[in-house]
Scaffold this active site. Sequence first.
Site, mmCIF file in Angstrom:
data_model
loop_
_atom_site.group_PDB
_atom_site.id
_atom_site.type_symbol
_atom_site.label_atom_id
_atom_site.label_comp_id
_atom_site.label_asym_id
_atom_site.label_seq_id
_atom_site.Cartn_x
_atom_site.Cartn_y
_atom_site.Cartn_z
ATOM 1 N N GLU A 40 0.854 -1.193 0.000
ATOM 2 C CA GLU A 40 0.000 0.000 0.000
ATOM 3 C C GLU A 40 0.888 1.241 0.000
ATOM 4 O OE1 GLU A 40 -2.787 1.315 -0.375
ATOM 5 O OE2 GLU A 40 -4.430 0.384 0.751
ATOM 6 N N ASP A 41 0.444 2.290 -0.684
ATOM 7 C CA ASP A 41 1.176 3.550 -0.611
ATOM 8 C C ASP A 41 0.915 4.221 0.731
ATOM 9 O OD1 ASP A 41 -1.399 3.518 -1.669
ATOM 10 O OD2 ASP A 41 -1.232 5.532 -2.480
ATOM 11 N N ASP A 101 -4.530 5.215 6.114
ATOM 12 C CA ASP A 101 -4.955 6.239 7.083
ATOM 13 C C ASP A 101 -5.998 5.675 8.031
ATOM 14 O OD1 ASP A 101 -7.059 6.552 5.173
ATOM 15 O OD2 ASP A 101 -6.090 8.310 4.327
ATOM 16 N N PHE A 136 -2.673 16.042 4.640
ATOM 17 C CA PHE A 136 -3.022 15.589 3.299
ATOM 18 C C PHE A 136 -1.765 15.681 2.446
ATOM 19 C CE2 PHE A 136 -4.520 15.771 -0.990
ATOM 20 C CZ PHE A 136 -5.492 14.786 -0.989
ATOM 21 N N ARG A 171 0.522 12.686 -9.049
ATOM 22 C CA ARG A 171 1.050 11.318 -8.920
ATOM 23 C C ARG A 171 2.482 11.195 -9.450
ATOM 24 N NH1 ARG A 171 -3.157 7.978 -7.393
ATOM 25 N NH2 ARG A 171 -5.207 8.369 -8.302
#
Length: 368
Positions: A100-101, A104, A153, A166
């Site tokens: 996973e990047d 949260d 964020f 990205r």
Amino acid sequence: MIKLHDKLFAPYLSEIQILDAVKKMADAIAKDYKDEVPIFVGVLNGSFMFVSDFLKAYQHPCEVSFVKLSSYQGLTSTGIVETLLDVSEDIEGRSVIILEDIIDTGRTLQQLVHLFSDSNVKEFKIASLFYKSEIYNGEYAIDYVGMDIPNKFIVGYGLDYNELGRNLREVYQLNQMDMINLVLFGKPGAGKGTQAGFLKEKYNLKHISTGDVFRFNMKNNTELGQLAKSFIDKGDLVPDEVTINMLKAEVEKNPDAAGFIFDGFPRTATQAEALDNFLESKGMQVNATIALEADDDVLVARLLERGKESGRSDDQDESKIRNRFDEYNQKTAPLKEFYSAQEKFYSVNGIGEISEITARLSEVINGL
Ligand code: AMP
């Protein structure tokens, strides 16, 4: 600083920092899996860059596949997760390591775990490059973490803000410097809630009324609601610790906000200090505290009138109202000094037409 769509983002993690974290993860996983052929499963779209660099750093036999889920729209998690692409390989009896990047709240992760729950895999592990442990509330332990990061964020290195960002080699964080955070100050009935309703539209701010949050919790009979009820019914303040934790949670729910209007918070010196410390930890600050001034007698009349319409028990009884004023005078009024010392205190006449008062408040805000 870079701009993506309407928002500014400041550099947060360099390419070197990121690649260093990726390398450490690859080494840790190699230590556990180099004697077999694990399947790494990247979670699209965000993990594509991480998976690529991870595999370059993982120099042992392995396979790679991808799944695609969708849960983000804009800046906040919608909570709706669909599977758009599934793993096609036969994974039975194999060790599967999810890449996973970012993790949260853990909602996407829960869906992933569900996706693999029926498969007879040998081992199922989760590896995430970024992990917001502060807000994670899933039940699965994350097996390999690249970096634990605060609830900011972020974009870049595969992560996007509405699909942009990205392709950045570094990670950027949402710039909070252009935020406006206001404290609306004043006695019960001064019109804080009414004015906040107008100001939040005009300045695109998130309105947090601690009184409203308490009433919502009382209505839904939550643990917090039950705890607060006895205090609110008497017109006493709810204890600081409870209120502060609740306020923090409300702010955390809105990492994308352009700013906040705090209505009914802070009400004590402890709360004011906690707010300053909390905002500072997020690169934010209170920009102005604006007091709506009105005479007690006007306020009592307003509250009794409001109590008839809303049915709020603390608005219907003059002695409870007077108790709230006493609480205000003793505990909240001294905050005027606190914010004056920071040169953030403004006073506005709270008597007049609603629109006139909005105009007075706007004048202060526009001058900030
Ligand atoms: P309000 O709607 O702001 O007048 O709040 C109603 C009641 O909720 C207050 O009389 C308090 O009992 C409680 N409350 C709201 N905000 C706070 C706060 N910041 N600290 C303590 N108690 C609060």
